[in-house]
Design an enzyme around this catalytic site. Structure first.
Site, PDB file in Angstrom:
ATOM      1  N   ARG A   1       4.936  -0.051  -6.272  1.00 42.36           N
ATOM      2  CA  ARG A   1       4.923  -0.884  -5.068  1.00 42.36           C
ATOM      3  C   ARG A   1       3.920  -2.030  -5.179  1.00 42.36           C
ATOM      4  NH1 ARG A   1       7.378   1.772  -0.695  1.00 42.36           N
ATOM      5  NH2 ARG A   1       6.198   0.564   0.816  1.00 42.36           N
TER       6      ARG A   1
ATOM      7  N   TRP B   1      -3.109  -2.602  -1.447  1.00 44.93           N
ATOM      8  CA  TRP B   1      -2.797  -3.984  -1.816  1.00 44.93           C
ATOM      9  C   TRP B   1      -3.552  -4.844  -0.810  1.00 44.93           C
ATOM     10  CZ3 TRP B   1      -0.353  -8.341   0.219  1.00 44.93           C
ATOM     11  CH2 TRP B   1       0.077  -9.294  -0.716  1.00 44.93           C
TER      12      TRP B   1
ATOM     13  N   CYS C   1       0.821  -1.208   0.000  1.00 47.63           N
ATOM     14  CA  CYS C   1       0.000   0.000   0.000  1.00 47.63           C
ATOM     15  C   CYS C   1       0.858   1.262   0.000  1.00 47.63           C
ATOM     16  CB  CYS C   1      -0.880   0.016   1.231  1.00 47.63           C
ATOM     17  SG  CYS C   1      -1.891  -1.450   1.386  1.00 47.63           S
TER      18      CYS C   1
ATOM     19  N   LYS D   1      12.634 -15.368 -11.148  1.00 48.49           N
ATOM     20  CA  LYS D   1      12.393 -14.257 -12.086  1.00 48.49           C
ATOM     21  C   LYS D   1      11.364 -14.667 -13.123  1.00 48.49           C
ATOM     22  CE  LYS D   1      13.518 -11.439 -10.511  1.00 48.49           C
ATOM     23  NZ  LYS D   1      14.235 -11.330  -9.289  1.00 48.49           N
TER      24      LYS D   1
ATOM     25  N   ASN E   1      -1.510   2.252   6.054  1.00 47.75           N
ATOM     26  CA  ASN E   1      -0.677   1.119   5.624  1.00 47.75           C
ATOM     27  C   ASN E   1      -0.374   0.288   6.857  1.00 47.75           C
ATOM     28  OD1 ASN E   1      -0.558   2.274   3.128  1.00 47.75           O
ATOM     29  ND2 ASN E   1       1.628   2.737   3.179  1.00 47.75           N
ATOM     30  N   GLY E   2      -0.302  -1.022   6.699  1.00 45.48           N
ATOM     31  CA  GLY E   2       0.009  -1.882   7.843  1.00 45.48           C
ATOM     32  C   GLY E   2      -1.165  -2.770   8.175  1.00 45.48           C
TER      33      GLY E   2
ATOM     34  N   HIS F   1      16.543 -37.882  -9.028  1.00 46.10           N
ATOM     35  CA  HIS F   1      15.829 -38.315  -7.814  1.00 46.10           C
ATOM     36  C   HIS F   1      14.367 -37.866  -7.845  1.00 46.10           C
ATOM     37  CE1 HIS F   1      19.567 -39.760  -6.182  1.00 46.10           C
ATOM     38  NE2 HIS F   1      20.130 -38.599  -6.472  1.00 46.10           N
TER      39      HIS F   1
ATOM     40  N   GLU G   1      17.372 -18.156  -8.564  1.00 41.48           N
ATOM     41  CA  GLU G   1      16.991 -16.796  -8.925  1.00 41.48           C
ATOM     42  C   GLU G   1      16.400 -16.759 -10.342  1.00 41.48           C
ATOM     43  OE1 GLU G   1      16.282 -14.343  -7.418  1.00 41.48           O
ATOM     44  OE2 GLU G   1      16.436 -12.622  -8.720  1.00 41.48           O
TER      45      GLU G   1
ATOM     46  N   LYS H   1       6.118  -4.496  -4.241  1.00 43.68           N
ATOM     47  CA  LYS H   1       7.559  -4.242  -4.173  1.00 43.68           C
ATOM     48  C   LYS H   1       8.082  -4.374  -2.752  1.00 43.68           C
ATOM     49  CE  LYS H   1      11.504  -3.098  -5.930  1.00 43.68           C
ATOM     50  NZ  LYS H   1      12.208  -4.195  -6.631  1.00 43.68           N
TER      51      LYS H   1
ATOM     52  N   GLU I   1       7.749 -15.045 -11.582  1.00 46.65           N
ATOM     53  CA  GLU I   1       7.070 -13.856 -11.059  1.00 46.65           C
ATOM     54  C   GLU I   1       6.646 -12.881 -12.155  1.00 46.65           C
ATOM     55  OE1 GLU I   1       9.086 -11.252  -8.264  1.00 46.65           O
ATOM     56  OE2 GLU I   1      11.002 -11.588  -9.227  1.00 46.65           O
TER      57      GLU I   1
HETATM   58  O1  M6R Z   1      12.786  -5.911  -0.077  1.00 51.96           O
HETATM   59  P1  M6R Z   1      13.227  -7.320   0.131  1.00 51.96           P
HETATM   60  O2  M6R Z   1      14.529  -7.618  -0.495  1.00 51.96           O
HETATM   61  O3  M6R Z   1      13.242  -7.704   1.593  1.00 51.96           O
HETATM   62  O4  M6R Z   1      12.133  -8.203  -0.556  1.00 51.96           O
HETATM   63  C1  M6R Z   1      12.155  -9.597  -0.506  1.00 51.96           C
HETATM   64  C2  M6R Z   1      11.259 -10.204  -1.560  1.00 51.96           C
HETATM   65  O5  M6R Z   1       9.932  -9.819  -1.337  1.00 51.96           O
HETATM   66  C3  M6R Z   1      11.680  -9.801  -2.961  1.00 51.96           C
HETATM   67  O6  M6R Z   1      12.990 -10.157  -3.228  1.00 51.96           O
HETATM   68  C4  M6R Z   1      10.759 -10.468  -3.999  1.00 51.96           C
HETATM   69  O7  M6R Z   1      10.982 -11.832  -4.005  1.00 51.96           O
HETATM   70  C5  M6R Z   1      10.997  -9.849  -5.378  1.00 51.96           C
HETATM   71  N1  M6R Z   1       9.757  -9.680  -6.041  1.00 51.96           N
HETATM   72  C6  M6R Z   1      11.879 -10.677  -6.219  1.00 51.96           C
HETATM   73  O8  M6R Z   1      12.038 -10.176  -7.492  1.00 51.96           O
END
Ligand code: M6R
Length: 644
Positions: free
Chosen positions: A27, A78, A2, A521, A104-105, A540, A517, A639, A524
């Site tokens: 965000r 959000w 948010c 990527k 927010n929160g 396995h 990673e 974000k 997501e």
């Molecule tokens: O801000 P942070 O690095 O703590 O965030 C952690 C994850 O939420 C963040 O890396 C998320 O997995 C990203 N969308 C990856 O691209």
């Protein structure tokens, strides 16, 4: 997640709020809204306008509204409590609509509060936790449940009718928005960044903060509040990052800061030195590509000032060399991409410094009972510095006696403030939801930490550290080479993957860490299911997935485990997999089993994560674009993940 914006001054609030909300779009959110003071006809009201979907929709709606307001608050939501809908979108209002808030929160005790408030006659119109805040402020302000005139009696009647004991409302009401917000906060358990307006105090915005970021600034034409500095940087570069338990009252003529008792406090002003250009696309089609292309600079900037007088130094560690020397266990705690940076760090710390290192998802670490002693170093990695699970894990680790060292991209963020020491990754503002450049900054920073630990423990000589530091710096040019030369190869590989239903990323050693990673990527941003496996584990179980055309994306750079990885790929080839390999430039043999080869320059295996990740980022982006996805704002993701 948010986002909050607020403005009071002498300019049109609606334009400032919309621009601020647009800046916060990165965000991640699912609905947006504003509350504007409306003084037409001589009586001030609060108009609330909300929309599900993008800020552009809200902007179109506002274009048709003749809003002369010079004070207002806005929000991007959000969804956590309640689905994305008009009713659940912020701002939320008190029963009579004279108070509006954005939040927010998460309010953990919202269910009890809601029941209690309902018994006193408050009417709720949403499923959110936030709405209780509006009603608590209303009671503190007016001393009643339903407004300045009829409410006290209605509230009392509700109490008597239910026959239940409820907390007494703050009758007869303090009629001071800032005081009412302070009082409401005493009832709430949880996290909040909050901004409130009241029709009976035109021009005033009351702001509170606990565990959810709030920044405040004073510009030439008024006072501004936001949950992220990016939303107010056009107005001012000198901002106050509100601390937990601090409150602010914004008015057109100035801002006052108070503590929980209402006593005035002198805030700390932080100067923002990055430029807004850094947060704009700069000619690139999307933020993700721009940020991928910035990675050579990130490597260089993260290394600046680290080798002084021929010695590696990380002064911000907050630990003496003697304390570092005593460290006998390292935990890296992080989430998502930051967790993957930790997997790479584990390899380096154990190899160079010979200190056992565990990498844990912060969301798990916080609920385990990990073995922590005063000689344990906890390294908390977080791009945003706001991730709720990582913050909770930091607090837990410190209570248990560990030294905590933060690696983050955001100056003054909660992770930075709550750690004993911090390295900033120098990636500058990262806008695309998918982390790219901050990952590279994290890996470089963790590599420096591993080198320092090795040096302090006398596992590497100063000369060896210097040589490795030089090679680490060379990765900047190597990334540039990939960006300049591998575009076509990546495009071809993406065409081969785009229609798949699933993909496997495999590697061994460093390659296994990188594979994680790559898979994250891809899933997501392209919504294509992907999984990472250590290549040696394929037989396995996961090899059962492979049928003709199934994409296997392998990291098979020249390393001590290169031959082993190739053998694993042959097993996939034999079953008809479509094989994409990230290989070392000059390795022609790999083409015998690979359908597509993407090359990276020759690099020491320990640094391969920095370079080999880049083609995987580009591959994910290409596949996502081919599948018609929004690479900067993937669905369902935020974000900063500021809730558990
Ligand atoms: O801000 P942070 O690095 O703590 O965030 C952690 C994850 O939420 C963040 O890396 C998320 O997995 C990203 N969308 C990856 O691209």
């Amino acid at each position: 997640m948010c986002g909050i914006v607020g403005y009071t001054g002498d300019e049109l609030a609606k334009d400032i709020l919309i621009n601020g909300l647009k800046r916060l779009e990165y965000r991640g959110y699912d609905s947006a809204g504003v509350a504007l003071e409306d003084a037409t006809g001589g009586v001030t009201r609060i108009d609330v306008i909300r929309r599900v979907g993008k800020v552009a929709g809200l902007e179109s709606e506002l274009a048709g509204v003749d809003a002369a307001a010079t004070c207002g608050i806005g929000h991007t939501r959000w969804a956590t409590h309640g689905r994305p809908s008009m009713a659940n979108a912020h701002p939320h209002t008190s029963c009579d609509g004279r108070i509006a808030i954005v939040h927010n929160g998460i309010i953990e005790n919202f269910a009890e509060l809601r029941e209690e408030l309902a018994q006193r006659g408050h009417t709720f119109t949403s499923d959110t936790d936030t709405e209780v805040f509006a009603h608590l402020i209303e009671e503190a302000y007016y001393g009643c449940a339903t407004g300045p005139v009829a409410g006290a009696a209605a509230g009392a009647a509700a109490d008597m009718a239910s026959g239940q004991a409820t907390s007494a409302p703050a009758a007869p009401g303090c009629h001071d928005l800032m005081a009412a917000v302070r009082e409401a906060c005493t009832r709430v358990v949880g996290a909040y960044g909050l901004a409130a307006v009241c029709a009976d105090e035109p021009g005033v915005i009351a702001v509170a903060r606990k565990d959810s970021p709030i920044v405040i600034g004073r510009g030439a034409r008024g006072s501004y509040v936001a949950s992220d500095v990016i939303a107010l940087i056009d107005a001012t570069r000198d901002v106050v990052v509100l601390e937990d338990g601090q409150f602010a009252r914004l008015a057109p003529e100035g801002i006052t800061y108070t503590d929980a008792e209402g006593a005035p406090i002198e805030p700390t002003v932080t100067h923002i030195d990055w430029d807004i250009d850094m947060a704009e696309k700069g000619g690139y089609p999307d933020f993700m590509l721009k940020e991928i292309c910035e990675q050579p600079r990130v490597v260089r900037d993260t290394l600046v000032g680290r080798m002084t007088g021929g010695e590696l130094s990380i002064d911000e560690l907050g630990l003496s060399l003697e304390e570092l020397n005593l460290i006998d266990r390292v935990y890296v705690i992080a989430c998502g991409t930051s967790y993957h940076a930790g997997l790479i760090a584990k390899n380096l710390i154990e190899m160079w410094a010979r200190i056992p290192c565990e990498v844990e998802a912060a969301s798990e670490f916080r609920y385990r009972n990990p073995i922590i002693t005063p000689s344990t170093l906890v390294v908390a990695v977080s791009q945003s510095g706001e991730t709720a699970d990582t913050l909770a894990a930091i607090r837990d680790a410190r209570i248990k006696g560990a030294k905590v060292f933060g690696i983050t991209n955001v100056v003054g963020s909660p992770v930075a403030r709550e750690s004993d020491g911090v390295i900033y990754t120098k990636a500058n503002k990262e806008i695309a939801v998918a982390s790219t450049k901050s990952f590279i900054g994290q890996v470089v920073s963790l590599t420096l930490l591993a080198l320092l630990l090795a040096q302090v423990k006398y596992r590497l000589t100063v000369g060896q550290v210097r040589m490795l530091f030089r090679e680490l710096g060379d990765t900047a040019e190597q990334i540039q080479w990939i960006l300049d030369t591998q575009k076509d190869a990546i495009h071809e590989a993406a065409l081969a993957c785009k229609d798949a239903r699933s993909a496997l990323f495999v590697g061994r050693g460093m390659g296994a860490a990188i594979a994680n990673e790559g898979a994250l990527k891809l899933k997501e941003i392209s919504y294509l299911h992907a999984e990472a496996y250590a290549a040696g584990e394929m037989k396995h179980g996961p090899i059962a997935l492979i049928d003709p055309g199934f994409p296997v994306i392998a990291i098979a750079t020249k390393s001590p485990v290169y031959d082993k990885t190739v053998s694993n790929l042959k097993e996939c080839e034999a079953r008809g997999a479509k094989i994409v390999v990230v290989a070392t430039e000059g390795d022609e043999d790999i083409a015998q089993i690979a359908d597509h080869v993407i090359y990276i320059p020759p690099v020491r295996d320990t640094f391969s994560a920095i370079t080999a990740t880049v083609p995987l980022q580009l591959l994910a982006r290409e596949v996502a674009l081919m599948r018609g996805c929004d690479v900067d704002q993937p669905r369902n993701l935020a974000k900063s993940v500021t809730v558990e």
